[in-house]
Design an enzyme around this catalytic site. Structure first.
Site, PDB file in Angstrom:
ATOM      1  N   ASP A  43       4.447  -7.864   9.287  1.00  8.50           N
ATOM      2  CA  ASP A  43       5.478  -7.807   9.884  1.00  8.50           C
ATOM      3  C   ASP A  43       5.628  -8.477  11.330  1.00  8.50           C
ATOM      4  OD1 ASP A  43       6.828  -6.442   8.021  1.00  8.50           O
ATOM      5  OD2 ASP A  43       6.497  -4.331   9.013  1.00  8.50           O
ATOM      6  N   SER A  90       1.013  -1.151  -0.046  1.00  7.68           N
ATOM      7  CA  SER A  90       0.110  -0.088  -0.143  1.00  7.68           C
ATOM      8  C   SER A  90       0.947   1.171  -0.063  1.00  7.68           C
ATOM      9  CB  SER A  90      -0.974  -0.024   1.262  1.00  7.68           C
ATOM     10  OG  SER A  90      -0.168   0.131   2.456  1.00  7.68           O
TER      11      SER A  90
END
Length: 418
Positions: free
Chosen positions: A303, A163
């Site tokens: 992550d 994004s």
């Protein structure tokens, strides 16, 4: 002196740790401060390598920065002093500033270093060309050559891999001459788009969207200089919360429990796993319970894969994490590296399709090569906080990309490092 490795002896984690500012918020705030007319104050900035590169970029693009340690004073004004900027290994900086430099009418070159040169950038080329900007990449990779001016208009944006470039367009298009409409395909990591929208709002910019598919950006807007406080980094905090879950108690401060950061979802996983937690506005306190296996979809927070592997390695059975296609274009092929390297410590990591499964085994001492990936190095170190007799981490300096004081903070909760 460059350190080739760090040896972390097995330790019982306990103590307090204060989490530094988010590098993701810091870079967005720096970009906004560049585009604002006037003086902005950015408090609690990240000092990660990624954030330092973003600081250098905005200076080359016309901003001046006065560093007061606890805050950055930024005199804004987009007036490039150079037609070339280097973003280091920061994927966010690269994709943000590739859009922002398109506001200029001269050809600008955006360069990258290290593994970022191998990560996909074709979404930048396609969308900018639709908006009337001349743009070329090196076969879909860095460097990117851009020549504007970006005037606004309509474009489709591929959000399937990242994004970040959408965030760049959302930051650049408010300064375009005309209104803009973006149609976004297969958007991932919506919380990171929310992060961008939050920063834009703080700097006086309005963007409307419908279900994250269609974005409308009025042109001829002005960024308003402001005082902006960067909240603590949940991505880095996740490693210390997991360390606490393997022993503890560990108290973590500097976080907003109501944060919209994607990696705040670590709390959801810890709760599923039966870890003991106390959460207040001032701190999060974590200590070990009977760790249960978990099933978690990390598509919007990729992550979290690295810190969740040490947690799963200490659970009572097989855990499942979904969304591994988000890992193929990180600093390393993160899924493959987790699978291969954590096997050295006795952890069975299997991947198939979009799913990763982690099966605990007899844990053993070992040497981990993070392949230049900061989050792999941090995950390896956390293993020593549990049942692993000790871990040697090669190339520990790679943690500076996001968390330069990581190993110092591991020592603050009892880690013994040589």
């Amino acid at each position: 002196m460059f350190c080739m490795k760090k040896v972390i002896e097995q330790f019982y984690p306990t103590g307090k740790i204060h989490i530094p500012g988010s590098k993701s918020f810091t870079q967005r705030a720096l970009a906004a401060a560049l585009l604002a007319e006037g003086v902005s104050e950015i408090r609690n900035p990240s000092r990660s390598d990624d954030a330092l590169h973003a600081m250098k970029v905005i200076e080359r693009l016309g901003a001046t920065i006065t560093d007061r340690e606890v805050e950055l004073i930024v005199q804004g004004g987009f007036a490039p002093l150079s037609y070339e900027v280097h973003c280091g290994e920061s994927g966010l900086a690269f994709r943000l500033f590739s859009a922002i430099v398109a506001l200029h009418d001269a050809e600008m070159v955006v360069k990258a270093g290290g593994t970022l040169r191998n990560r996909p950038m074709d979404m930048i080329e396609n969308s900018l060309q639709e908006l009337g900007v001349r743009c070329t990449t090196q076969r879909g990779h860095a460097p990117v050559r851009v020549q504007g001016p970006l005037l606004g208009g309509r474009a489709r944006v591929d959000g399937s891999q990242s994004s970040q470039f959408l965030s760049g367009l959302l930051m650049a298009l408010p300064l375009a001459e005309n209104d803009s409409e973006l149609e976004v395909d297969s958007l991932k990591s919506k919380p990171y788009v929310d992060m961008t929208l939050e920063v834009l709002e703080s700097f006086g910019i309005r963007v409307d969207h419908s279900g994250y598919r269609y974005f409308r950006i009025p042109g001829k807007q002005r960024y308003r200089a402001c005082r902006y406080t960067v909240e603590g980094d949940w991505s880095g905090a996740a490693f210390f919360l997991v360390a606490g879950a393997l022993g503890g108690p560990v108290e973590v401060t500097g976080l907003d429990p109501q944060s919209g950061q994607a990696d705040r979802a670590i709390l959801e996983v810890l709760e599923k796993s039966g870890v003991n937690m106390e959460i207040s506005e001032e701190k999060i306190r974590v200590w070990r319970g009977d760790i249960r296996p978990f099933d978690f979809d990390a598509t919007d927070c990729p992550d979290l894969f690295p810190p969740l592997v040490p947690l799963a390695a200490h659970a009572r059975g097989k855990s499942t994490i979904r969304g591994i296609t988000r890992l193929f274009a990180k600093e390393s092929n993160r899924a493959r590296v987790l699978e291969e390297e954590f096997a050295m410590l006795g952890v069975k990591v299997e991947t198939e399709g979009d799913v990763m499964q982690i099966t605990p085994g007899p844990l053993r001492q070992g040497v981990i090569d993070p392949h230049g990936d900061h989050r792999i190095a941090m995950a390896a170190a956390v293993m020593a906080a549990g049942d692993v007799p000790g871990v040697t981490v090669l190339d520990p300096g790679c943690t500076a990309k996001s968390y330069p004081t990581f190993f110092h903070d591991i020592q603050n909760i009892g880690g013994k490092i040589t």
